[in-house]
Design an enzyme around this catalytic site. Structure first.
Site, short mmCIF file in Angstrom:
data_model
loop_
_atom_site.label_atom_id
_atom_site.label_comp_id
_atom_site.label_asym_id
_atom_site.label_seq_id
_atom_site.Cartn_x
_atom_site.Cartn_y
_atom_site.Cartn_z
N TYR A 53 -12.83 17.04 20.13
CA TYR A 53 -11.52 16.53 19.74
C TYR A 53 -11.55 15.93 18.33
CZ TYR A 53 -9.38 17.84 24.00
OH TYR A 53 -8.86 18.62 25.02
N GLU A 98 0.83 -1.21 0.00
CA GLU A 98 0.00 0.00 0.00
C GLU A 98 0.87 1.27 0.00
OE1 GLU A 98 -2.54 -1.28 3.35
OE2 GLU A 98 -4.18 -1.23 1.90
ZN LIG Z 1 -5.28 -1.18 3.61
#
Ligand SMILES: [Zn+2]
Length: 211
Positions: free
Chosen positions: A120, A74
């Site tokens: 937040y 990735e």
């Molecule tokens: Zn992934």
């Protein structure tokens, strides 16, 4: 210790921390940081709970290997985000359960797929685009991430998980953990009558915490 070695240790430490807390399973998820002479990325098929600092993949900006093990498959997600976000010092991508669960839901707003439940979340994520589903390795996914990353430091990949950048690894880590916590919160309360932060509250947060 050199700055690069410190960053290597920080990646290992954060990987172990999220593995031990169940935010990443098996060999899913990947962590990267920007260096002066390239970038570091967790290796392919590596369990984030048990990384070796010396074997992290070091790459140049063309995606070529400089040293270490083969990078995560990735890598292109990270590279397209860094290209659009010159101030990004680190990127974290997870398949964490609650964010991944939200990424599979029908009927989400693709421009901003999680509601402003807490201050937040508004500060650390703000707007979260949902990108369409692409098969692993599809170059169109990198293009889609690049297009969104120009305007957003965090995106959610449909039927997959979040990709979040920050000025430092600590900032990216805080933001993706806030996103995961908010996804969990949303799954708990979404069938209840929910009071969201309104436009005035969001504008107040933006004023108090710019950037
Ligand atoms: Zn992934």
């Amino acid at each position: 210790m050199t700055n690069e070695n410190k960053l290597r240790e920080k990646i290992v430490e954060f990987g172990r921390s999220i593995f031990e807390r169940g935010l990443t399973a098996g060999s899913s998820g990947n962590i990267s940081v920007r260096l002066d002479d390239g970038w570091l990325l967790t290796p392919t098929n590596a369990c984030l709970g048990n990384l070796d600092p010396a074997r992290l993949a070091k790459l140049d900006w063309q995606g070529r290997s400089i040293s270490g093990d083969a990078p995560s498959k990735e890598a292109f997600l990270h590279r397209s985000m860094y290209e659009e976000r010159r101030g990004a010092g680190a990127i974290v991508h997870l398949h964490s359960t609650h964010s991944a669960a939200v990424s599979c839901m029908e009927g989400l707003d693709h421009a901003d797929c999680l509601p402003p439940l807490t201050a937040y979340y508004a500060m650390r994520i703000g707007t979260l685009p949902l990108l369409p589903y692409f098969a692993p390795g599809d170059a169109a996914l990198a293009e889609a991430v690049g297009r969104s990353a120009a305007r957003h430091h965090a995106v959610l990949l449909a039927n997959h998980g979040p990709v979040v950048s920050g000025t430092s690894l600590a900032a990216a880590a805080d933001a993706i953990e806030e996103l995961e916590a908010t996804a969990k919160l949303w799954l708990i309360v979404r069938r209840e009558e929910v009071r969201l932060l309104d436009a005035a509250a969001l504008a107040d947060i933006a004023r108090r915490f710019p950037g």
